[in-house]
Design a protein around this motif. Structure first.
Motif, short mmCIF file in Angstrom:
data_model
loop_
_atom_site.label_atom_id
_atom_site.label_comp_id
_atom_site.label_asym_id
_atom_site.label_seq_id
_atom_site.Cartn_x
_atom_site.Cartn_y
_atom_site.Cartn_z
N ASP A 137 1.29 -4.33 -29.38
CA ASP A 137 1.86 -2.99 -29.30
C ASP A 137 3.17 -2.88 -30.08
N GLN A 190 0.38 -11.14 -25.21
CA GLN A 190 -0.41 -10.82 -26.40
C GLN A 190 -0.52 -9.31 -26.59
N ALA A 191 -0.74 -8.57 -25.50
CA ALA A 191 -0.85 -7.12 -25.58
C ALA A 191 0.48 -6.50 -26.01
#
Length: 166
Positions: free
Chosen positions: A39, A34-35
């Motif tokens: 990004d 998810q991160a």
């Protein structure tokens, strides 16, 4: 009578399903995914190329035109000059073997949803699941920051596309 049997089976199975969840798999990091996706999103938005620029960039000798569709789909047809590495085969080792030693090498990608034909070998995928998205995220996640994507929908029967039939 049948609905009563289904209800009874559901009641019997409920305690099994309600047990504490299994320990997380240490080889899967969904929050990390998810991160990474968050990004990569803004970068990807700036890396969508119009078809004319995509073709011009693909003609440069240092650029890799990567087709991440299945081997069968690639063999049935692809853009001339493309190299195939199926998305399901992405690993650090397989990517390094195809991309080479320079992690900053320009990589151009395209996939099924770049073709309006919606015919074999490029059947359209569900829009949120378009292979372009996963391919872009995975390439950046594996350390290849110089990824560019065909940002338009084209017709593979258009001679300008340079479609090679298998």
């Amino acid at each position: 009578m049948r609905p009563i049997l289904l209800a009874a089976a559901a009641l019997i199975a409920a305690p099994v399903l309600a047990q504490a969840p299994a320990a997380p798999n240490p080889q899967i990091d969904y929050p990390g995914f998810q991160a990474l996706t968050a990004d990569v999103g803004p970068q990807r938005a700036e890396r969508l190329l119009p078809f004319a620029r995509f073709k011009a960039e693909a003609a440069k000798p240092e650029v890799l035109l990567l087709d991440a569709r299945s081997s069968d789909a690639f063999a049935a047809g692809h853009i001339a000059g493309a190299v195939n590495l199926p998305f399901t085969d992405f690993t650090a080792e397989s990517l390094a073997a195809v991309i080479g030693a320079n992690p900053n090498r320009p990589i151009l990608i395209y996939c099924n949803n770049n073709f309006r034909n919606d015919a074999a070998p490029v059947r359209m995928k569900a829009r949120p699941l378009a292979l372009n998205i996963q391919t872009f995220i995975n390439l950046v996640g594996y350390g290849y920051p110089n990824v560019w994507e065909l940002g338009e929908v084209v017709d593979f029967d258009d001679p300008a596309v340079g479609w090679v039939r298998g």
